[in-house]
Design a protein around this motif. Structure first.
Motif, PDB file in Angstrom:
ATOM      1  N   ARG A  12       0.464  -1.647  -0.258  1.00  0.00           N
ATOM      2  CA  ARG A  12      -0.009   0.276  -0.104  1.00  0.00           C
ATOM      3  C   ARG A  12       0.511   0.946  -0.355  1.00  0.00           C
ATOM      4  O   ARG A  12       0.347   2.347  -1.070  1.00  0.00           O
ATOM      5  CB  ARG A  12      -0.763  -0.461   1.401  1.00  0.00           C
ATOM      6  CG  ARG A  12      -1.679   1.030   1.328  1.00  0.00           C
ATOM      7  CD  ARG A  12      -3.183   1.218   2.615  1.00  0.00           C
ATOM      8  NE  ARG A  12      -2.132   1.728   3.702  1.00  0.00           N
ATOM      9  CZ  ARG A  12      -2.189   1.027   4.708  1.00  0.00           C
ATOM     10  NH1 ARG A  12      -2.012  -0.311   4.428  1.00  0.00           N
ATOM     11  NH2 ARG A  12      -1.248   1.612   5.196  1.00  0.00           N
ATOM     12  N   ARG A  13       1.886   1.391   0.770  1.00  0.00           N
ATOM     13  CA  ARG A  13       2.856   2.736   0.557  1.00  0.00           C
ATOM     14  C   ARG A  13       3.348   2.921  -0.323  1.00  0.00           C
ATOM     15  O   ARG A  13       3.867   3.741  -0.870  1.00  0.00           O
ATOM     16  CB  ARG A  13       4.402   2.208   2.281  1.00  0.00           C
ATOM     17  CG  ARG A  13       3.088   2.469   3.316  1.00  0.00           C
ATOM     18  CD  ARG A  13       4.667   2.166   4.264  1.00  0.00           C
ATOM     19  NE  ARG A  13       4.096   2.417   5.367  1.00  0.00           N
ATOM     20  CZ  ARG A  13       4.010   1.510   6.198  1.00  0.00           C
ATOM     21  NH1 ARG A  13       4.191   0.229   6.187  1.00  0.00           N
ATOM     22  NH2 ARG A  13       3.214   1.824   7.877  1.00  0.00           N
ATOM     23  N   ARG A  15       2.513   1.549  -2.928  1.00  0.00           N
ATOM     24  CA  ARG A  15       1.472   2.393  -3.935  1.00  0.00           C
ATOM     25  C   ARG A  15       0.675   3.572  -4.093  1.00  0.00           C
ATOM     26  O   ARG A  15       0.707   4.365  -4.542  1.00  0.00           O
ATOM     27  CB  ARG A  15      -0.403   1.346  -4.091  1.00  0.00           C
ATOM     28  CG  ARG A  15      -1.358   2.191  -5.108  1.00  0.00           C
ATOM     29  CD  ARG A  15      -2.465   1.291  -4.500  1.00  0.00           C
ATOM     30  NE  ARG A  15      -3.192   0.654  -3.335  1.00  0.00           N
ATOM     31  CZ  ARG A  15      -3.754   1.699  -2.715  1.00  0.00           C
ATOM     32  NH1 ARG A  15      -3.850   2.986  -3.008  1.00  0.00           N
ATOM     33  NH2 ARG A  15      -4.029   1.758  -1.608  1.00  0.00           N
ATOM     34  N   LYS A  16       0.653   3.796  -2.646  1.00  0.00           N
ATOM     35  CA  LYS A  16       0.601   5.400  -2.514  1.00  0.00           C
ATOM     36  C   LYS A  16       1.618   6.879  -2.996  1.00  0.00           C
ATOM     37  O   LYS A  16       1.553   7.752  -3.540  1.00  0.00           O
ATOM     38  CB  LYS A  16       0.270   5.260  -0.933  1.00  0.00           C
ATOM     39  CG  LYS A  16      -1.134   4.977  -0.703  1.00  0.00           C
ATOM     40  CD  LYS A  16      -1.831   5.768   0.594  1.00  0.00           C
ATOM     41  CE  LYS A  16      -2.925   4.609   1.530  1.00  0.00           C
ATOM     42  NZ  LYS A  16      -3.904   5.404   2.048  1.00  0.00           N
ATOM     43  N   LYS A  17       2.757   6.070  -2.686  1.00  0.00           N
ATOM     44  CA  LYS A  17       3.824   6.654  -3.610  1.00  0.00           C
ATOM     45  C   LYS A  17       3.926   7.430  -5.065  1.00  0.00           C
ATOM     46  O   LYS A  17       4.410   7.840  -5.356  1.00  0.00           O
ATOM     47  CB  LYS A  17       5.044   5.775  -3.546  1.00  0.00           C
ATOM     48  CG  LYS A  17       6.018   6.461  -1.657  1.00  0.00           C
ATOM     49  CD  LYS A  17       7.316   5.206  -1.145  1.00  0.00           C
ATOM     50  CE  LYS A  17       7.704   5.721   0.236  1.00  0.00           C
ATOM     51  NZ  LYS A  17       9.275   5.028   0.139  1.00  0.00           N
ATOM     52  N   LYS A  19       0.939   7.258  -6.395  1.00  0.00           N
ATOM     53  CA  LYS A  19      -0.226   8.113  -6.548  1.00  0.00           C
ATOM     54  C   LYS A  19      -1.118   7.286  -6.857  1.00  0.00           C
ATOM     55  O   LYS A  19      -1.569   7.868  -7.535  1.00  0.00           O
ATOM     56  CB  LYS A  19       0.131   9.598  -7.066  1.00  0.00           C
ATOM     57  CG  LYS A  19       0.713  10.776  -5.752  1.00  0.00           C
ATOM     58  CD  LYS A  19       0.704  11.774  -6.677  1.00  0.00           C
ATOM     59  CE  LYS A  19       1.820  13.137  -5.488  1.00  0.00           C
ATOM     60  NZ  LYS A  19       1.830  12.193  -4.041  1.00  0.00           N
ATOM     61  N   TRP A  20      -0.607   5.963  -7.624  1.00  0.00           N
ATOM     62  CA  TRP A  20      -2.398   4.972  -7.806  1.00  0.00           C
ATOM     63  C   TRP A  20      -3.600   4.539  -6.690  1.00  0.00           C
ATOM     64  O   TRP A  20      -2.951   4.653  -5.468  1.00  0.00           O
ATOM     65  CB  TRP A  20      -1.576   3.915  -7.864  1.00  0.00           C
ATOM     66  CG  TRP A  20      -0.344   4.243  -9.510  1.00  0.00           C
ATOM     67  CD1 TRP A  20      -0.347   5.017 -10.385  1.00  0.00           C
ATOM     68  CD2 TRP A  20       0.007   3.242  -9.253  1.00  0.00           C
ATOM     69  NE1 TRP A  20       0.948   5.290 -11.212  1.00  0.00           N
ATOM     70  CE2 TRP A  20       1.035   3.249 -10.952  1.00  0.00           C
ATOM     71  CE3 TRP A  20       0.335   1.551  -9.434  1.00  0.00           C
ATOM     72  CZ2 TRP A  20       2.188   2.970 -11.423  1.00  0.00           C
ATOM     73  CZ3 TRP A  20       1.776   0.937  -9.754  1.00  0.00           C
ATOM     74  CH2 TRP A  20       2.603   1.302 -10.603  1.00  0.00           C
ATOM     75  N   SER A  21      -4.816   4.551  -7.249  1.00  0.00           N
ATOM     76  CA  SER A  21      -5.633   3.822  -6.137  1.00  0.00           C
ATOM     77  C   SER A  21      -5.530   3.046  -6.388  1.00  0.00           C
ATOM     78  O   SER A  21      -4.927   2.400  -6.474  1.00  0.00           O
ATOM     79  CB  SER A  21      -6.772   4.345  -7.597  1.00  0.00           C
ATOM     80  OG  SER A  21      -6.809   3.728  -8.008  1.00  0.00           O
ATOM     81  N   GLN A  22      -6.393   1.577  -5.476  1.00  0.00           N
ATOM     82  CA  GLN A  22      -6.208   0.592  -5.060  1.00  0.00           C
ATOM     83  C   GLN A  22      -6.317  -0.120  -6.589  1.00  0.00           C
ATOM     84  O   GLN A  22      -6.382  -1.257  -7.364  1.00  0.00           O
ATOM     85  CB  GLN A  22      -7.241  -0.210  -4.555  1.00  0.00           C
ATOM     86  CG  GLN A  22      -6.154  -1.115  -3.291  1.00  0.00           C
ATOM     87  CD  GLN A  22      -7.622  -1.187  -2.271  1.00  0.00           C
ATOM     88  OE1 GLN A  22      -8.569  -1.419  -2.183  1.00  0.00           O
ATOM     89  NE2 GLN A  22      -7.104  -1.767  -1.386  1.00  0.00           N
ATOM     90  N   GLU A  40      -3.693  -6.638   0.443  1.00  0.00           N
ATOM     91  CA  GLU A  40      -3.415  -4.631   0.838  1.00  0.00           C
ATOM     92  C   GLU A  40      -3.726  -4.851   2.654  1.00  0.00           C
ATOM     93  O   GLU A  40      -2.747  -4.521   3.567  1.00  0.00           O
ATOM     94  CB  GLU A  40      -3.442  -3.744   0.838  1.00  0.00           C
ATOM     95  CG  GLU A  40      -3.240  -3.246  -0.740  1.00  0.00           C
ATOM     96  CD  GLU A  40      -3.230  -2.132  -1.630  1.00  0.00           C
ATOM     97  OE1 GLU A  40      -4.205  -1.326  -0.675  1.00  0.00           O
ATOM     98  OE2 GLU A  40      -2.811  -1.378  -2.273  1.00  0.00           O
TER      99      GLU A  40
END
Length: 118
Positions: A12-13, A15-17, A19-22, A40
């Protein structure tokens, strides 16, 4: 915290770096949004092949993802500490040493202020 949850948080971290959604990550990996959410949250087992796809899509190695997740699980570190580690992990050793010296100095200053208040 179990390894699945730690690994899921790590995914998840990353992915967020980006800036993507799940849903973005799920599509790129070729799994459903529901399954990616389960990964996740550490709720469902998944194959090594899926983990390799996730790492590839995120632009990291499987080794980086697994080793760091294992370290996090053992230490049960706070999210803030994890973020500090993430920021320093790929910096050159000299920069890491400099950051450690700055942290030591900052903590010494905080301790001195605390002592002076007592």
């Amino acid at each position: 915290m179990n390894t699945g949850k730690v690994l899921g948080e790590r995914i998840r971290r990353f992915r967020k770096k980006k800036k993507w959604s799940q849903a973005d990550l799920a599509e790129k990996v070729g799994v459903s949004n529901t399954f990616m959410g389960n990964i996740e949250r550490g709720e469902k087992p998944f194959s090594l092949e899926t983990l390799e796809k996730i790492a590839t899509v995120l632009g990291i190695t499987l080794y980086e993802l697994l080793i760091h997740a294992e370290d996090l699980g053992k230490a049960q570190q706070s999210e803030v500490l994890t973020e500090i580690i993430d920021k320093l992990a790929y910096r050159p050793a000299l920069e890491q040493k400099s950051a450690l010296k700055m942290i030591d100095h900052l903590l010494d200053t905080i301790d001195s202020v605390k002592k002076s208040k007592n």
